[in-house]
Write an enzyme that holds these catalytic residues in place. Structure first.
Site, PDB file in Angstrom:
ATOM      1  N   LYS A  49       0.752  -1.348   0.118  1.00  0.00           N
ATOM      2  CA  LYS A  49      -0.105  -0.084   0.054  1.00  0.00           C
ATOM      3  C   LYS A  49       1.001   1.359  -0.104  1.00  0.00           C
ATOM      4  O   LYS A  49       0.273   2.135   0.499  1.00  0.00           O
ATOM      5  CB  LYS A  49      -0.868   0.014   1.202  1.00  0.00           C
ATOM      6  CG  LYS A  49      -1.649  -1.182   1.332  1.00  0.00           C
ATOM      7  CD  LYS A  49      -2.286  -1.607   0.085  1.00  0.00           C
ATOM      8  CE  LYS A  49      -3.427  -1.216  -0.587  1.00  0.00           C
ATOM      9  NZ  LYS A  49      -3.603  -1.807  -1.912  1.00  0.00           N
ATOM     10  N   GLY A  51       2.102   2.621  -2.944  1.00  0.00           N
ATOM     11  CA  GLY A  51       2.339   3.020  -4.209  1.00  0.00           C
ATOM     12  C   GLY A  51       2.907   2.160  -5.368  1.00  0.00           C
ATOM     13  O   GLY A  51       3.468   2.785  -6.260  1.00  0.00           O
ATOM     14  N   HIS A 109       7.241  -7.462  -2.122  1.00  0.00           N
ATOM     15  CA  HIS A 109       7.268  -6.531  -0.741  1.00  0.00           C
ATOM     16  C   HIS A 109       8.004  -7.200   0.168  1.00  0.00           C
ATOM     17  O   HIS A 109       7.801  -6.871   1.248  1.00  0.00           O
ATOM     18  CB  HIS A 109       5.500  -6.725  -0.446  1.00  0.00           C
ATOM     19  CG  HIS A 109       4.376  -6.115  -1.257  1.00  0.00           C
ATOM     20  ND1 HIS A 109       4.640  -4.892  -1.787  1.00  0.00           N
ATOM     21  CD2 HIS A 109       3.365  -6.639  -1.646  1.00  0.00           C
ATOM     22  CE1 HIS A 109       3.643  -4.457  -2.462  1.00  0.00           C
ATOM     23  NE2 HIS A 109       2.706  -5.526  -2.255  1.00  0.00           N
ATOM     24  N   SER A 139      -4.513   2.899   4.374  1.00  0.00           N
ATOM     25  CA  SER A 139      -4.667   2.479   3.119  1.00  0.00           C
ATOM     26  C   SER A 139      -4.609   0.655   3.303  1.00  0.00           C
ATOM     27  O   SER A 139      -5.618   0.014   2.420  1.00  0.00           O
ATOM     28  CB  SER A 139      -3.582   2.635   1.896  1.00  0.00           C
ATOM     29  OG  SER A 139      -3.876   2.020   0.767  1.00  0.00           O
ATOM     30  N   TYR A 194       6.445   8.157  -1.418  1.00  0.00           N
ATOM     31  CA  TYR A 194       5.117   8.701  -2.133  1.00  0.00           C
ATOM     32  C   TYR A 194       4.623  10.018  -2.318  1.00  0.00           C
ATOM     33  O   TYR A 194       4.265  10.437  -3.205  1.00  0.00           O
ATOM     34  CB  TYR A 194       4.219   7.539  -1.432  1.00  0.00           C
ATOM     35  CG  TYR A 194       2.599   7.842  -1.830  1.00  0.00           C
ATOM     36  CD1 TYR A 194       2.024   6.861  -2.601  1.00  0.00           C
ATOM     37  CD2 TYR A 194       1.822   8.712  -1.419  1.00  0.00           C
ATOM     38  CE1 TYR A 194       0.785   6.807  -2.848  1.00  0.00           C
ATOM     39  CE2 TYR A 194       0.606   9.020  -1.680  1.00  0.00           C
ATOM     40  CZ  TYR A 194       0.067   7.899  -2.609  1.00  0.00           C
ATOM     41  OH  TYR A 194      -1.370   7.901  -2.941  1.00  0.00           O
ATOM     42  N   PHE A 230      -3.518   9.809 -10.273  1.00  0.00           N
ATOM     43  CA  PHE A 230      -4.541   9.060  -9.770  1.00  0.00           C
ATOM     44  C   PHE A 230      -5.692   8.901 -10.690  1.00  0.00           C
ATOM     45  O   PHE A 230      -6.054   7.827 -10.845  1.00  0.00           O
ATOM     46  CB  PHE A 230      -4.869   9.764  -8.391  1.00  0.00           C
ATOM     47  CG  PHE A 230      -5.646   8.769  -7.676  1.00  0.00           C
ATOM     48  CD1 PHE A 230      -5.325   7.578  -6.939  1.00  0.00           C
ATOM     49  CD2 PHE A 230      -7.174   9.234  -7.487  1.00  0.00           C
ATOM     50  CE1 PHE A 230      -6.347   6.866  -6.273  1.00  0.00           C
ATOM     51  CE2 PHE A 230      -8.033   8.531  -6.688  1.00  0.00           C
ATOM     52  CZ  PHE A 230      -7.752   7.285  -6.115  1.00  0.00           C
ATOM     53  N   PHE A 256      -9.722  -0.361  -5.071  1.00  0.00           N
ATOM     54  CA  PHE A 256      -8.613  -0.472  -5.150  1.00  0.00           C
ATOM     55  C   PHE A 256      -7.780   0.840  -5.136  1.00  0.00           C
ATOM     56  O   PHE A 256      -6.973   1.312  -4.430  1.00  0.00           O
ATOM     57  CB  PHE A 256      -7.844  -1.296  -6.192  1.00  0.00           C
ATOM     58  CG  PHE A 256      -6.524  -1.674  -5.922  1.00  0.00           C
ATOM     59  CD1 PHE A 256      -5.967  -2.595  -5.380  1.00  0.00           C
ATOM     60  CD2 PHE A 256      -5.728  -0.831  -6.927  1.00  0.00           C
ATOM     61  CE1 PHE A 256      -4.570  -2.749  -5.143  1.00  0.00           C
ATOM     62  CE2 PHE A 256      -4.299  -1.081  -6.640  1.00  0.00           C
ATOM     63  CZ  PHE A 256      -3.765  -2.065  -5.866  1.00  0.00           C
ATOM     64  N   LYS A 259      -7.884   7.012  -2.693  1.00  0.00           N
ATOM     65  CA  LYS A 259      -8.222   8.049  -2.351  1.00  0.00           C
ATOM     66  C   LYS A 259      -7.106   8.780  -3.274  1.00  0.00           C
ATOM     67  O   LYS A 259      -7.007   9.819  -3.717  1.00  0.00           O
ATOM     68  CB  LYS A 259      -8.151   8.585  -0.962  1.00  0.00           C
ATOM     69  CG  LYS A 259      -9.504   8.496  -0.421  1.00  0.00           C
ATOM     70  CD  LYS A 259      -9.667   9.416   0.865  1.00  0.00           C
ATOM     71  CE  LYS A 259     -11.180   9.139   1.266  1.00  0.00           C
ATOM     72  NZ  LYS A 259     -10.909  10.002   2.810  1.00  0.00           N
TER      73      LYS A 259
HETATM   74  N1  LIG Z   1      -1.509   7.410  -9.434  1.00  0.00           N
HETATM   75  C1  LIG Z   1      -1.745   7.196  -8.330  1.00  0.00           C
HETATM   76  N2  LIG Z   1      -1.505   8.183  -7.450  1.00  0.00           N
HETATM   77  C2  LIG Z   1      -1.453   8.229  -6.177  1.00  0.00           C
HETATM   78  N3  LIG Z   1      -2.034   7.417  -5.308  1.00  0.00           N
HETATM   79  C3  LIG Z   1      -2.077   6.205  -6.114  1.00  0.00           C
HETATM   80  C4  LIG Z   1      -1.872   6.144  -7.591  1.00  0.00           C
HETATM   81  N4  LIG Z   1      -2.089   4.677  -7.926  1.00  0.00           N
HETATM   82  C5  LIG Z   1      -2.586   4.070  -6.746  1.00  0.00           C
HETATM   83  N5  LIG Z   1      -2.291   5.023  -5.686  1.00  0.00           N
HETATM   84  C6  LIG Z   1      -2.474   4.475  -4.308  1.00  0.00           C
HETATM   85  O1  LIG Z   1      -1.838   3.693  -3.799  1.00  0.00           O
HETATM   86  C7  LIG Z   1      -2.242   2.721  -2.889  1.00  0.00           C
HETATM   87  C8  LIG Z   1      -2.130   1.378  -3.264  1.00  0.00           C
HETATM   88  O2  LIG Z   1      -0.768   1.124  -3.043  1.00  0.00           O
HETATM   89  P1  LIG Z   1      -0.333  -0.438  -3.486  1.00  0.00           P
HETATM   90  O3  LIG Z   1      -0.278  -0.276  -5.194  1.00  0.00           O
HETATM   91  O4  LIG Z   1       0.936  -0.504  -3.276  1.00  0.00           O
HETATM   92  O5  LIG Z   1      -1.233  -1.314  -3.316  1.00  0.00           O
HETATM   93  C9  LIG Z   1      -3.662   3.157  -2.762  1.00  0.00           C
HETATM   94  O6  LIG Z   1      -3.806   4.327  -1.582  1.00  0.00           O
HETATM   95  P2  LIG Z   1      -5.141   4.839  -1.013  1.00  0.00           P
HETATM   96  O7  LIG Z   1      -5.657   3.450  -0.202  1.00  0.00           O
HETATM   97  O8  LIG Z   1      -4.521   5.659   0.227  1.00  0.00           O
HETATM   98  O9  LIG Z   1      -5.954   5.368  -1.901  1.00  0.00           O
HETATM   99  C10 LIG Z   1      -3.859   3.844  -4.067  1.00  0.00           C
HETATM  100  O10 LIG Z   1      -4.936   4.705  -4.146  1.00  0.00           O
HETATM  101  C1  LIG Z   2      -4.491 -12.156  -2.704  1.00  0.00           C
HETATM  102  C2  LIG Z   2      -3.687 -11.473  -1.652  1.00  0.00           C
HETATM  103  C3  LIG Z   2      -2.947 -10.275  -2.010  1.00  0.00           C
HETATM  104  C4  LIG Z   2      -2.378 -10.303  -3.207  1.00  0.00           C
HETATM  105  C5  LIG Z   2      -1.697  -9.068  -3.459  1.00  0.00           C
HETATM  106  C6  LIG Z   2      -1.402  -8.194  -2.486  1.00  0.00           C
HETATM  107  O1  LIG Z   2      -0.434  -7.160  -2.612  1.00  0.00           O
HETATM  108  S1  LIG Z   2      -0.516  -6.341  -3.723  1.00  0.00           S
HETATM  109  O2  LIG Z   2      -1.810  -5.570  -3.568  1.00  0.00           O
HETATM  110  O3  LIG Z   2      -0.485  -7.046  -4.898  1.00  0.00           O
HETATM  111  O4  LIG Z   2       0.475  -5.203  -3.644  1.00  0.00           O
HETATM  112  C7  LIG Z   2      -1.465  -8.391  -1.209  1.00  0.00           C
HETATM  113  C8  LIG Z   2      -2.429  -9.573  -0.909  1.00  0.00           C
END
Ligand SMILES: Nc1ncnc2c1ncn2[C@@H]1O[C@H](COP(=O)(O)O)[C@@H](OP(=O)(O)O)[C@H]1O
Ligand SMILES: CCc1ccc(OS(=O)(=O)O)cc1
Length: 296
Positions: A49, A51, A109, A139, A194, A230, A256, A259
């Site tokens: 989470k 970015g 990760h 997040s 981020y 975003f 997903f 915000k």
């Molecule tokens: N282009 C972008 N600009 C800013 N935040 C972004 C983005 N793309 C994804 N995110 C944010 O990154 C987080 C997801 O991270 P990851 O890709 O590591 O799972 C989410 O945060 P939020 O839940 O705070 O909105 C998502 O909205």
């Molecule tokens: C299926 C569980 C899962 C999958 C991927 C995850 O990380 S990420 O969202 O792709 O960054 C975390 C959990």
């Protein structure tokens, strides 16, 4: 704040050296540890989470010289193999990486101590993105609510405890960030934030471009900034996870692309939680020189 979720049968996390990981990843652990990195691999590394999807799209846009259609060739999860991913009978992340032609961009990760040793031995390039712990926690909480493959996060109060104690997938945010930060001057690691990408995307994208050994002109850079905003990525089916079944990611619970802001933690943390968190943070991060921006 009492945010609750419906009860569901809990998918279990299991530990490797004290780090909770998905059970299927643990089952595949020897294949992951024996992964053979190549010297020209680029590894995108993040705590969940932080970015990941955003930096993946930025890297792919740079690799494709700003060609949007080329970046539409596949969903983002398929463009950069996730090395610890295992979900039989699907091919594992390791198998996908093996089948990929070089130069490869991969993602993980994993904290430093669990990274397959061949990445260090081959002096690969690493791109690490860190996000402030409070927004990351928020997040991750919403992600666990909607991700049916991860344990139910419980209430926000319960999740606060799980997260600060590192009892979440991929372990402690504190140890993860500290670990990669301490490695950054010993290996080829571009360490990004981020919040900095959010504040000045063009500047940070330029850093990534140089790190990747590319040289793109201003017009292309401007296009990458636009296409990786975003708003654009939320509408893009190749990045917004809309192709993933609701039985895995239930976006009616929380999208997903939720915000994408800095400072949403203020809408979740109570004053008491914030004070307690700051105390925990000072203790756990004592001695590190890393500084996070908590609002823009
Ligand atoms: N282009 C972008 N600009 C800013 N935040 C972004 C983005 N793309 C994804 N995110 C944010 O990154 C987080 C997801 O991270 P990851 O890709 O590591 O799972 C989410 O945060 P939020 O839940 O705070 O909105 C998502 O909205
Ligand atoms: C299926 C569980 C899962 C999958 C991927 C995850 O990380 S990420 O969202 O792709 O960054 C975390 C959990």
């Amino acid at each position: 704040m009492a945010l609750t979720t419906e009860l569901r049968s809990p998918p279990q996390l299991r530990e490797v050296a004290g780090i909770p990981l998905q059970a299927t990843t643990v089952d595949n652990w020897s294949q992951i540890q024996n992964f053979e990195a190549k010297p020209n691999d680029l590894l995108i590394c993040t705590y969940p989470k932080s970015g990941t999807t955003w930096i993946q799209e930025i890297v792919d846009m740079i690799e494709q010289n700003g060609d949007v259609e080329k970046c539409q060739r596949a969903i983002i999860q398929h463009r950069h193999p996730f090395i610890e991913w295992a979900r039989p009978p699907q091919p594992s992340g390791v198998e996908k990486a093996k089948a990929m032609p070089s130069p490869r961009t991969l993602r993980t990760h994993l904290p430093i101590q669990l990274l397959p040793p061949s990445f260090w031995e081959n002096n690969c390039k690493f791109l690490y993105v860190a996000r402030n712990a409070k927004d990351c926690m928020v997040s991750y909480y919403h992600f666990q609510r909607m991700n049916q493959m991860l344990p139910d996060p419980g209430t926000w109060e319960e999740y606060f405890e799980s997260f600060t104690n590192g009892k979440v997938g991929w372990g402690s945010w504190f140890d993860h960030v500290k670990g990669w930060w301490e490695m950054k001057d010993r290996y080829q690691i571009l360490f990004l934030f981020y919040e900095a990408i959010k504040k000045d995307p063009k500047h940070e994208i330029q850093k990534v471009m140089r790190f990747m050994g590319k040289n793109l002109d201003e017009t292309v850079l401007d296009k990458i900034v636009q296409e990786t905003s975003f708003e654009k990525m939320k509408e893009n089916p190749m990045t917004n996870r809309s192709t993933v079944s609701k039985s895995i990611l239930d976006q009616s619970i929380s999208p997903f692309m939720r915000k994408g802001t800095v400072g949403d933690w203020k809408n979740h943390f109570t004053v008491a939680q914030n004070e307690r968190f700051d105390k925990i943070y000072r203790k756990k991060m004592e001695g590190t020189s890393i500084n996070f921006c908590m609002e823009l």
